[in-house]
Scaffold this active site. Structure first.
Site, short mmCIF file in Angstrom:
data_model
loop_
_atom_site.label_atom_id
_atom_site.label_comp_id
_atom_site.label_asym_id
_atom_site.label_seq_id
_atom_site.Cartn_x
_atom_site.Cartn_y
_atom_site.Cartn_z
CB SER A 13 -14.84 34.68 15.35
OG SER A 13 -15.32 35.75 15.26
CD GLU A 28 -16.40 30.98 18.36
OE1 GLU A 28 -16.12 31.97 18.86
OE2 GLU A 28 -17.54 30.97 17.60
NE ARG A 31 -19.41 32.95 20.37
CZ ARG A 31 -20.11 33.94 20.94
NH1 ARG A 31 -20.82 33.71 22.15
NH2 ARG A 31 -20.27 34.83 20.22
C1 FAD Z 1 -19.81 34.21 8.36
C2 FAD Z 1 -20.03 33.59 9.80
C3 FAD Z 1 -20.52 34.30 10.64
C4 FAD Z 1 -20.68 33.78 12.15
N1 FAD Z 1 -21.11 34.48 13.29
C5 FAD Z 1 -21.23 34.05 14.29
C6 FAD Z 1 -21.60 34.82 15.51
O1 FAD Z 1 -21.78 35.80 15.59
N2 FAD Z 1 -21.72 34.10 16.70
C7 FAD Z 1 -21.36 32.70 16.73
O2 FAD Z 1 -21.71 32.31 18.24
N3 FAD Z 1 -20.98 32.30 15.78
C8 FAD Z 1 -20.84 32.56 14.47
N4 FAD Z 1 -20.51 31.71 13.64
C9 FAD Z 1 -20.15 30.51 13.82
C10 FAD Z 1 -21.19 29.29 13.64
O3 FAD Z 1 -22.32 29.91 12.79
C11 FAD Z 1 -21.94 28.87 14.87
O4 FAD Z 1 -20.89 28.32 15.68
C12 FAD Z 1 -22.77 27.79 14.65
O5 FAD Z 1 -23.50 27.57 15.95
C13 FAD Z 1 -22.37 26.51 13.99
O6 FAD Z 1 -23.58 25.86 13.60
P1 FAD Z 1 -23.34 24.80 12.45
O7 FAD Z 1 -24.55 24.10 12.07
O8 FAD Z 1 -22.89 25.16 11.17
O9 FAD Z 1 -22.19 23.68 13.10
P2 FAD Z 1 -21.00 23.02 12.35
O10 FAD Z 1 -20.14 23.77 11.88
O11 FAD Z 1 -21.58 21.95 11.35
O12 FAD Z 1 -20.49 22.09 13.63
C14 FAD Z 1 -19.81 22.74 14.57
C15 FAD Z 1 -19.63 21.89 15.69
O13 FAD Z 1 -20.79 21.33 16.31
C16 FAD Z 1 -21.24 19.94 16.14
N5 FAD Z 1 -22.57 19.77 15.86
C17 FAD Z 1 -23.10 20.01 14.95
N6 FAD Z 1 -24.43 19.72 14.94
C18 FAD Z 1 -24.56 19.06 16.49
C19 FAD Z 1 -25.64 18.58 17.10
N7 FAD Z 1 -26.80 18.51 16.82
N8 FAD Z 1 -25.23 18.19 18.40
C20 FAD Z 1 -24.12 18.21 18.91
N9 FAD Z 1 -22.91 18.60 18.13
C21 FAD Z 1 -23.13 19.00 16.96
C22 FAD Z 1 -20.25 19.25 14.92
O14 FAD Z 1 -19.43 18.07 14.99
C23 FAD Z 1 -19.07 20.43 15.12
O15 FAD Z 1 -18.05 19.90 16.11
C24 FAD Z 1 -20.51 32.44 12.09
C25 FAD Z 1 -19.93 31.51 11.02
C26 FAD Z 1 -19.83 32.13 9.82
C27 FAD Z 1 -19.44 31.42 8.74
#
Ligand code: FAD
Length: 297
Positions: A216, A287, A164
């Site tokens: 998480s 995280e 991560r």
């Molecule tokens: C039910 C559930 C299960 C999950 N399971 C997992 C799992 O198994 N493994 C795991 O790793 N994660 C998991 N996650 C967490 C999450 O889905 C991941 O971290 C995912 O990569 C976040 O993507 P997002 O587009 O929603 O980011 P956001 O929540 O919109 O943003 C997260 C961060 O990334 C930044 N960001 C967004 N887009 C960009 C970009 N293009 N460039 C630079 N920075 C950017 C944002 O500013 C923020 O700081 C889970 C979440 C949920 C709700």
């Protein structure tokens, strides 16, 4: 002249999985790179802080909302293009879509992405992973736009992906715009699809049914027990702060059970961190990203 609509005082909570947080002072959804750069330049010229929002699945937005300009990328930068033995993928592509596309093309290695509800750009930032896989296994290189409107290219080695983590965590103002993945392990699509269904079923059994979470909250600390086990052993399952509640099923999840506020979620997070530090000597690291708090000046 920029032709993109810029929404003012626009609610952000519906754009996140937690459904928490105040409005964006300005919100825009760029469709392509030119619009991304146009909006970055606008923010720079007006002295607006700039925020990136993907699918909002790893983010806690403050109750007061976000000042400046938020770029909403969940429907932007949607290209998926095969180039020989690689896939070029826009940062806004949803991870389950990428997993399905690789399956259709007959390449294994992407199945673990099927259940992660985020975008490629945000996933690269922290080397998202699940079920023993992570992006480091399939990523080749990424392209990043800086606030100075430069495009930088990094190989996967240069990104220094860890659990991560990546180099990009040190540069929260850099926007991931595109990533290249390796198509390296051919497999029959029905086999890959069966594997994805199996992984999704395993997740469903482990995770809470309430979708209003961020997954998480904490990284697993190095070495010892998983964060969820430590929180469970400290008796936090079911603990509430207002309508924010630690899941009874998986203690590393905090659920929005109604109209939870960011302040309530933060209060629970702080209480957990203080308790685990005091009782177990372990510093639990978040995280999930707090915006605007984590961006500093
Ligand atoms: C039910 C559930 C299960 C999950 N399971 C997992 C799992 O198994 N493994 C795991 O790793 N994660 C998991 N996650 C967490 C999450 O889905 C991941 O971290 C995912 O990569 C976040 O993507 P997002 O587009 O929603 O980011 P956001 O929540 O919109 O943003 C997260 C961060 O990334 C930044 N960001 C967004 N887009 C960009 C970009 N293009 N460039 C630079 N920075 C950017 C944002 O500013 C923020 O700081 C889970 C979440 C949920 C709700």
């Amino acid at each position: 002249m920029l032709q993109i609509p810029i929404l003012e005082n626009h609610p952000l909570a519906p754009l996140t999985t937690w459904k928490i947080g105040g409005p964006a002072a300005h919100l825009a959804a760029p469709q392509d790179l030119e619009e991304v750069f146009g909006l970055m330049r606008l923010a720079y010229d007006r002295g607006w802080p700039l925020f990136f929002l993907g699918r909002g699945s790893n983010i806690l937005i403050a109750d007061a909302g976000l000042p400046g300009l938020t770029l909403h990328l969940a429907k932007s930068l949607q290209k998926i293009e095969r180039q020989g033995e690689t896939l070029r993928v826009g940062a806004g592509v949803a991870l389950p879509r990428l997993a399905r596309q690789a399956a259709v093309l007959g390449f294994s290695g992407f199945e673990f992405l099927a259940g992660i509800p985020g975008t490629v750009g945000a996933a690269v930032r922290l080397n998202a992973g699940a079920e023993g896989g992570n992006l480091a296994g399939v990523l080749r290189r990424v392209w990043v736009a800086t606030p100075q409107l430069q495009m930088l290219e990094f190989t996967v080695q240069e990104l220094a992906l860890g659990y991560r983590s990546s180099l990009l965590l040190n540069f929260p103002h850099w926007l991931v715009v595109e990533a290249e993945f390796a198509l390296q392990t051919p497999a029959p699509p029905p086999v890959i699809e069966a594997r994805m269904r199996q992984l999704l079923a395993a997740r469903k059994a482990r995770f809470p049914a309430n979708p209003r979470s961020c997954g998480s909250v904490f990284r697993n600390p190095p070495g010892g027990s998983a964060a969820g086990a430590l929180i469970d052993q400290a008796g936090f399952k079911g603990r509430r702060a207002g309508e924010a509640q630690v899941s009874r099923k998986h203690a590393n999840f905090i659920l929005n059970q109604g109209h939870a506020t960011a302040a309530q979620v933060k209060a629970l997070i702080t209480e957990i961190q203080e308790n685990i530090w005091r009782t177990r000597g372990v510093a639990l690291e978040r995280e999930v990203v707090f915006l605007p708090d984590d961006l500093g000046g």
